[in-house]
Scaffold this active site. Sequence first.
Site, PDB file in Angstrom:
ATOM      1  N   LEU A 345     192.967  34.480 -39.590  1.00 34.40           N
ATOM      2  CA  LEU A 345     192.671  35.695 -38.835  1.00 34.40           C
ATOM      3  C   LEU A 345     191.391  35.525 -38.036  1.00 34.40           C
ATOM      4  O   LEU A 345     191.188  36.142 -37.008  1.00 34.40           O
ATOM      5  CB  LEU A 345     192.491  36.872 -39.798  1.00 34.40           C
ATOM      6  CG  LEU A 345     193.696  37.303 -40.606  1.00 34.40           C
ATOM      7  CD1 LEU A 345     193.285  38.342 -41.640  1.00 34.40           C
ATOM      8  CD2 LEU A 345     194.752  37.896 -39.695  1.00 34.40           C
ATOM      9  N   GLY A 346     190.503  34.674 -38.561  1.00 32.58           N
ATOM     10  CA  GLY A 346     189.226  34.470 -37.906  1.00 32.58           C
ATOM     11  C   GLY A 346     188.492  33.342 -38.588  1.00 32.58           C
ATOM     12  O   GLY A 346     188.831  32.957 -39.706  1.00 32.58           O
ATOM     13  N   ALA A 347     187.511  32.796 -37.901  1.00 30.53           N
ATOM     14  CA  ALA A 347     186.757  31.701 -38.485  1.00 30.53           C
ATOM     15  C   ALA A 347     185.308  31.847 -38.084  1.00 30.53           C
ATOM     16  O   ALA A 347     184.994  32.422 -37.049  1.00 30.53           O
ATOM     17  CB  ALA A 347     187.302  30.368 -37.996  1.00 30.53           C
ATOM     18  N   GLY A 348     184.438  31.342 -38.965  1.00 24.49           N
ATOM     19  CA  GLY A 348     183.015  31.450 -38.656  1.00 24.49           C
ATOM     20  C   GLY A 348     182.264  30.309 -39.284  1.00 24.49           C
ATOM     21  O   GLY A 348     182.865  29.348 -39.772  1.00 24.49           O
ATOM     22  N   GLY A 349     180.960  30.403 -39.264  1.00 26.17           N
ATOM     23  CA  GLY A 349     180.117  29.336 -39.772  1.00 26.17           C
ATOM     24  C   GLY A 349     180.386  29.004 -41.229  1.00 26.17           C
ATOM     25  O   GLY A 349     180.261  27.863 -41.653  1.00 26.17           O
ATOM     26  N   PHE A 350     180.790  29.991 -42.026  1.00 23.66           N
ATOM     27  CA  PHE A 350     180.915  29.751 -43.460  1.00 23.66           C
ATOM     28  C   PHE A 350     182.342  29.517 -43.920  1.00 23.66           C
ATOM     29  O   PHE A 350     182.587  29.185 -45.060  1.00 23.66           O
ATOM     30  CB  PHE A 350     180.339  30.934 -44.239  1.00 23.66           C
ATOM     31  CG  PHE A 350     178.908  31.187 -43.934  1.00 23.66           C
ATOM     32  CD1 PHE A 350     178.038  30.126 -43.746  1.00 23.66           C
ATOM     33  CD2 PHE A 350     178.422  32.473 -43.827  1.00 23.66           C
ATOM     34  CE1 PHE A 350     176.707  30.349 -43.461  1.00 23.66           C
ATOM     35  CE2 PHE A 350     177.092  32.700 -43.541  1.00 23.66           C
ATOM     36  CZ  PHE A 350     176.236  31.648 -43.352  1.00 23.66           C
ATOM     37  N   LYS A 352     186.851  30.401 -43.213  1.00 26.37           N
ATOM     38  CA  LYS A 352     187.913  31.065 -42.461  1.00 26.37           C
ATOM     39  C   LYS A 352     188.421  32.282 -43.220  1.00 26.37           C
ATOM     40  O   LYS A 352     188.281  32.381 -44.424  1.00 26.37           O
ATOM     41  CB  LYS A 352     189.080  30.089 -42.267  1.00 26.37           C
ATOM     42  CG  LYS A 352     188.764  28.977 -41.293  1.00 26.37           C
ATOM     43  CD  LYS A 352     189.959  28.065 -41.130  1.00 26.37           C
ATOM     44  CE  LYS A 352     189.646  26.993 -40.110  1.00 26.37           C
ATOM     45  NZ  LYS A 352     190.683  25.979 -40.034  1.00 26.37           N
ATOM     46  N   VAL A 353     189.058  33.152 -42.485  1.00 28.98           N
ATOM     47  CA  VAL A 353     189.683  34.323 -43.094  1.00 28.98           C
ATOM     48  C   VAL A 353     191.190  34.211 -42.867  1.00 28.98           C
ATOM     49  O   VAL A 353     191.633  33.948 -41.747  1.00 28.98           O
ATOM     50  CB  VAL A 353     189.153  35.632 -42.470  1.00 28.98           C
ATOM     51  CG1 VAL A 353     189.792  36.824 -43.136  1.00 28.98           C
ATOM     52  CG2 VAL A 353     187.646  35.699 -42.593  1.00 28.98           C
ATOM     53  N   ASP A 461     173.678  43.678 -40.201  1.00 33.91           N
ATOM     54  CA  ASP A 461     174.419  42.980 -39.152  1.00 33.91           C
ATOM     55  C   ASP A 461     175.524  43.889 -38.598  1.00 33.91           C
ATOM     56  O   ASP A 461     176.688  43.500 -38.521  1.00 33.91           O
ATOM     57  CB  ASP A 461     174.987  41.661 -39.688  1.00 33.91           C
ATOM     58  CG  ASP A 461     175.321  40.691 -38.554  1.00 33.91           C
ATOM     59  OD1 ASP A 461     174.811  40.898 -37.435  1.00 33.91           O
ATOM     60  OD2 ASP A 461     176.097  39.744 -38.785  1.00 33.91           O
TER      61      ASP A 461
END
Length: 658
Positions: A345-350, A352-353, A461
Amino acid sequence: MAGAMELLSFLIIASFHVILMALAQDGNQFVHYDFRKADLYIDGVATIEDGRLKLTNSSKRATGHAFHKTPVNFRNTSFSFTTEFVFAIIPDESTSYGQGMAFVIAPSVDLRYGAATSYLGIFNRTNDNKTENHIFAVELDTNASSEALEESDNHVGIDINSIISVYSVDASYFDDTKGLRKSLVLASKQRIRIWIEYDGEQRLLNVTLAPLETPKPSLPLLSRSIDLSKIFKEQMFFGFSGSTGTIKSHQYILGWALSIGGKAQSLDISKVLDLPRPPPNHMPVILASAATIAFLIIAGGIAFFYHQKRFAEVFEQWEQKYSPQRFSFRTLYKATKGFKENRVLGAGGFGKVYKGDLPDGTQIAVKRVSHGAKQGMQEYVSEIATMSRLGHMNLVQLRGYCRRKGELLLVYEYMPNGSLSDYLFHGNNLSWSQRVHIITGVASALRYLHDDTEKVVLHRDIKASNILLDSNLNGKLGDFGLARVHDHGEILQPTRVVGTIGYMAPEVTTLGVTNKLTDVYAFGALILEVVCGRRPIDLERSLEQRILIEWVASCGRRGGLIDTVDSKLAGNFRTEEAKLLLKLGMLCSQKDPENRPTMKDITEYLQKNIMPNITFDITEIGIPIVPLICNEMTPSHGTTSSVASFWYDTITVLFRGR
Ligand SMILES: *[C@@H]1O[C@H](CO)[C@@H](O)[C@H](O)[C@H]1NC(C)=O
Ligand SMILES: *[C@@H]1O[C@H](CO)[C@@H](O)[C@H](O)[C@H]1NC(C)=O
Ligand SMILES: *[C@@H]1O[C@H](CO)[C@@H](O)[C@H](O)[C@H]1NC(C)=O
Ligand SMILES: *[C@@H]1O[C@H](CO)[C@@H](O)[C@H](O)[C@H]1NC(C)=O
Ligand SMILES: *[C@@H]1O[C@H](CO)[C@@H](O)[C@H](O)[C@H]1NC(C)=O
Ligand SMILES: *[C@@H]1O[C@H](CO)[C@@H](O)[C@H](O)[C@H]1NC(C)=O
């Protein structure tokens, strides 16, 4: 004649009693709360300690067995039986569970040949999977090492002649009050009740589990068709087996009822013995308190290796204190179809979802921290600890978590409409009333975090990509990875600066100060973003329009405030409401934190339609400052931007304060 009848009925009753007594003496029916009174065959490290049956202690690679000495005679029966017992597994270490234990039905009481560790004291390398064993067992396995790859370290298995289970499922129980299944940690140091029922006519085996205080759930953990008549001999012994490996656990049986043919007498939980206190040979138990957790969250800057040590303790303590659902890795693996890329669904620095589907049809979002994301771990502890205590309809609900070999997975309710940021910039057009609804929802969530919880929770945030939209387009605040918790009235020491450029108040970047009013600043930036339909900073615009606040202020000064409203709305909005929101956004963006409203004030402005009194004086406005050092996080892919991104679609700044 009457006398003969009386004699006959006396004989019938008497013989009935004899049969009953014979049954009881056969070991066909009993209830034990104090095992000193039970007629048991015991070997290995098993002992009876103050009435409790203890299968294992801290001896390494040891086994312990306890069997009812009297065998059960199944001749001319359908092999039906029911049993109920209470067990507790207390691991020696906080991070590993050790091996497990099993309820065993065997043709002999002597299982001394059974190997320790993963054989659970029932089988060994040479006899495993031999039909001559005639052994049936229900294993309560707390170590996945020897079994199939997908096996979790917290499962219940049905073993027939082999330690490789014919069926196995992650331990859980059905909560009848909530109508959902909850996972259950076998080695939780808590007393757990288990029912094992076999109906020989239907050839159906049911195993049901629940915490001691919970009444028997209406749905079993597993219900499988098995023909025990093919496995059992005429005479069988009922008992338990447990083992330790290099990691040890203390395994207790604290009550046991058995009945052959009929229904076992239900255990009276008030008669079930407590676990011994303090636990023997056990590592020091650190007192749990919300303060310890809050302290550890605040100690975010401490060197990682030092932190990791504490991490285990915090986690253990917290697990018991807040006990949100613990999911097994297997459940999440299956739910996400093996963490398939098309489920991202999404990915980031830490990490994935992923989107997941639970067997009961519930959709979930699983955030998985990537291996070696050391920074991430700290943030996650903060996130779980914070979120598990919160309950507000405008906060993304944390449904549970899973911990596995230094990996952490967080399970959230699934938000079908993705993030506000994606929706606003790439999705369908949000109508005016939907926008207002989202802003008021998030405002009430923030008010709750700031004023209505036991401790003050600073989100730190707030931004459009951290607001998620459910199927009814309710805005819910998520991603508590940077959250900070403190007491009401406490003044925080500056530590490090976090947030996202464009939403970060100027005092954060210059002084490292964080308080409720820095959240308010970010909320102001969010209001403007939603009303104007553009990001706080947009370098592709003309110089005058690059910084949203500056542009809104300049439009406000020349009486053209309404010109800033998102052109996508094509004039379909309520002018007074738009003015109110824009002014409120500007009020939140004041340079001097003291001039900003509190979240309580903000909800009142919104509820009572009070027009904020504001000049658009540029010197009073806190223009976002771009910090000196920043870590750029790659935004989630353009192609996936229409789906949820829990993560950084703008730049997140994470650096140490001065
Ligand atoms: C475990 O129990 C056995 C049998 O009672 C005993 O011999 C052994 O010393 C115990 N081990 C430990 C570590 O206490
Ligand atoms: C068990 O069943 C067999 C035949 O099915 C019968 O001959 C025998 O008498 C029965 N035994 C008992 C104890 O009922
Ligand atoms: C399983 O056993 C192995 C070897 O004894 C150990 O290293 C591991 O930590 C255990 N796992 C759990 C979850 O207890
Ligand atoms: C395994 O168990 C069997 C009994 O089923 C026994 O005869 C054999 O000696 C055992 N083997 C080992 C290696 O202990
Ligand atoms: C157990 O033995 C049966 C044959 O008796 C075989 O089909 C099966 O694959 C074996 N299972 C394991 C796990 O070795
Ligand atoms: C086993 O569970 C099934 C399904 O919940 C139920 O229909 C059946 O009555 C249960 N059987 C026993 C013996 O409890």
